[in-house]
Design a protein around this motif. Structure first.
Motif, PDB file in Angstrom:
ATOM      1  N   ILE A 144       3.233  -1.894  -3.299  1.00 26.53           N
ATOM      2  CA  ILE A 144       3.622  -0.493  -3.131  1.00 26.53           C
ATOM      3  C   ILE A 144       4.016   0.084  -4.481  1.00 26.53           C
ATOM      4  CG2 ILE A 144       5.258   1.069  -2.002  1.00 26.53           C
ATOM      5  CD1 ILE A 144       5.720  -1.301   0.020  1.00 26.53           C
ATOM      6  N   GLN A 255       4.208  -1.009   6.746  1.00 26.86           N
ATOM      7  CA  GLN A 255       4.156   0.455   6.884  1.00 26.86           C
ATOM      8  C   GLN A 255       3.145   1.053   5.917  1.00 26.86           C
ATOM      9  OE1 GLN A 255       7.963   2.467   6.593  1.00 26.86           O
ATOM     10  NE2 GLN A 255       7.004   4.412   6.115  1.00 26.86           N
ATOM     11  N   LYS A 256       3.126   0.540   4.686  1.00 26.46           N
ATOM     12  CA  LYS A 256       2.172   1.027   3.684  1.00 26.46           C
ATOM     13  C   LYS A 256       0.737   0.755   4.144  1.00 26.46           C
ATOM     14  CE  LYS A 256       0.394   2.184  -0.391  1.00 26.46           C
ATOM     15  NZ  LYS A 256       0.399   1.179  -1.461  1.00 26.46           N
ATOM     16  N   ARG A 257       0.487  -0.431   4.702  1.00 20.85           N
ATOM     17  CA  ARG A 257      -0.862  -0.757   5.175  1.00 20.85           C
ATOM     18  C   ARG A 257      -1.297   0.193   6.298  1.00 20.85           C
ATOM     19  NH1 ARG A 257      -2.641  -5.977   3.408  1.00 20.85           N
ATOM     20  NH2 ARG A 257      -2.154  -5.876   1.187  1.00 20.85           N
ATOM     21  N   ALA A 258      -0.377   0.504   7.201  1.00 25.85           N
ATOM     22  CA  ALA A 258      -0.706   1.424   8.295  1.00 25.85           C
ATOM     23  C   ALA A 258      -1.043   2.813   7.751  1.00 25.85           C
ATOM     24  CB  ALA A 258       0.459   1.505   9.276  1.00 25.85           C
ATOM     25  N   GLU A 259      -0.279   3.265   6.761  1.00 32.54           N
ATOM     26  CA  GLU A 259      -0.537   4.577   6.159  1.00 32.54           C
ATOM     27  C   GLU A 259      -1.884   4.581   5.433  1.00 32.54           C
ATOM     28  OE1 GLU A 259       2.884   5.092   3.716  1.00 32.54           O
ATOM     29  OE2 GLU A 259       4.197   5.680   5.381  1.00 32.54           O
ATOM     30  N   GLU A 260      -2.201   3.472   4.761  1.00 29.24           N
ATOM     31  CA  GLU A 260      -3.498   3.379   4.071  1.00 29.24           C
ATOM     32  C   GLU A 260      -4.647   3.415   5.065  1.00 29.24           C
ATOM     33  OE1 GLU A 260      -2.682   0.851  -0.015  1.00 29.24           O
ATOM     34  OE2 GLU A 260      -3.114  -0.246   1.828  1.00 29.24           O
ATOM     35  N   ASP A 261      -4.512   2.674   6.158  1.00 32.68           N
ATOM     36  CA  ASP A 261      -5.569   2.658   7.174  1.00 32.68           C
ATOM     37  C   ASP A 261      -5.811   4.066   7.717  1.00 32.68           C
ATOM     38  OD1 ASP A 261      -5.899  -0.040   6.890  1.00 32.68           O
ATOM     39  OD2 ASP A 261      -4.729  -0.594   8.665  1.00 32.68           O
ATOM     40  N   ALA A 262      -4.723   4.798   7.946  1.00 34.91           N
ATOM     41  CA  ALA A 262      -4.857   6.160   8.462  1.00 34.91           C
ATOM     42  C   ALA A 262      -5.541   7.067   7.439  1.00 34.91           C
ATOM     43  CB  ALA A 262      -3.477   6.713   8.828  1.00 34.91           C
ATOM     44  N   GLU A 263      -5.186   6.904   6.165  1.00 38.41           N
ATOM     45  CA  GLU A 263      -5.799   7.726   5.115  1.00 38.41           C
ATOM     46  C   GLU A 263      -7.279   7.393   4.966  1.00 38.41           C
ATOM     47  OE1 GLU A 263      -4.694   9.212   0.635  1.00 38.41           O
ATOM     48  OE2 GLU A 263      -4.261   7.121   1.143  1.00 38.41           O
ATOM     49  N   LYS A 266      -9.127   9.010   7.766  1.00 39.37           N
ATOM     50  CA  LYS A 266      -9.174  10.470   7.625  1.00 39.37           C
ATOM     51  C   LYS A 266     -10.332  10.899   6.736  1.00 39.37           C
ATOM     52  CE  LYS A 266      -6.435  14.409   6.002  1.00 39.37           C
ATOM     53  NZ  LYS A 266      -5.113  14.859   5.452  1.00 39.37           N
TER      54      LYS A 266
END
Length: 277
Positions: A144, A255-263, A266
């Motif tokens: 991160i 949490q960072k991995r989940a945010e990356e997957d979402a990005e 997108k």
């Protein structure tokens, strides 16, 4: 401990912090420890028991020549090295704009190139042995990016990539690789943080220094438990390649991995639009 279970460990950065906790545990368990430090006098003052298995080496790990000499002499004296822990490091706090070239490079020299020097010069010996375990100490800052820690992030991110590549290169030689990412553990690390000299008020480095200084000594992680885990993985037939340590690190990284997957999802349409029609 019988000689069959006794191992020779090489640990860098051992005069304080995690390195010191680890070598005290190793010595108490009967292992032999090659302990490197820029200040071996401070190291030897901290060790009051089991000194017969301690082999302190004054070493600047940023010097490839000095590292090669230290490793070769240690192998000549002890016959082998079984586990290598690349632990030495420090953090530089300041924005990218504030960091001088010298400050940034000094951080990389210790946190990254020092580890590379150790690995490069250990490999001929480990390959000859057809055994060994290299443990690289990264950080949650290796997964991160944190503001005002860019040079530290750069080095710790790189350690994870290096460890992944190295693991593939050495698997056929019976050598294991683990990259460990601790969170906040109660050691002297906070007290060894360097801060940029040329400060620009809007980046708030003065406030950051006050915060980290106040936080020192209150970190939730127990370094003795961390040390025991390092010994535990050294005894595994198939140790993890990646090991997160600390509830704080687990929460931050997942949490960072989940945010990356979402990005990634997108912007998937742009990602998949680049091949020839």
């Amino acid at each position: 401990m019988n000689k069959e279970n006794q191992k020779v460990w090489l640990v860098t950065g051992t005069s304080k912090g995690l390195g010191l906790h680890l070598i005290k545990l190793l010595l108490s368990q009967g292992h032999k420890v090659i302990a490197t430090s820029r200040n071996t006098d401070a190291l030897e003052k901290e060790i009051t028991s089991f000194k017969e298995n301690l082999f302190p080496v004054k070493l600047d790990i940023t010097s490839d020549t000095a590292v090669k000499k230290a490793i070769d002499e240690s192998i000549e004296k002890l016959g082998r090295i079984d586990v290598v822990v690349n632990n030495a490091g420090y953090s530089l706090v300041g924005s990218m704009e504030e960091m001088t070239d010298a400050e940034f490079r000094a951080t990389m020299d210790v946190n990254l190139f020092g580890t590379v020097n150790i690995i490069r010069n250990m490999m001929p010996h480990l390959r000859k042995q057809q055994s060994g375990h290299i443990i690289n100490i990264s950080s949650n800052a290796g997964y991160i990016g944190f503001e005002k820690a860019a040079s530290y992030n750069a080095a710790k991110f790189a350690l994870i990539g290096i460890s992944e590549a190295l693991a593939q290169e050495v698997i056929n030689f019976g050598i294991k690789v683990t990259v460990v990412a601790p969170g906040q553990f109660r050691t002297e690390f906070m007290n060894s943080i360097n801060y940029v000299k040329n400060r620009i008020e809007v980046y708030g480095v003065d406030e950051a220094e006050k915060m980290w200084t106040k936080f020192s000594g209150t970190q939730p992680g127990d370094p003795d438990k961390l040390s025991k885990i390092l010994v535990q993985i050294s005894e595994m037939e198939q140790p993890p390649l990646h090991l997160l340590l600390g509830p704080d690190t687990y929460e931050l990284v997942t949490q960072k991995r989940a945010e990356e997957d979402a990005e990634f999802e997108k912007w998937k349409s742009l990602t998949l639009s680049t091949d020839f029609d």
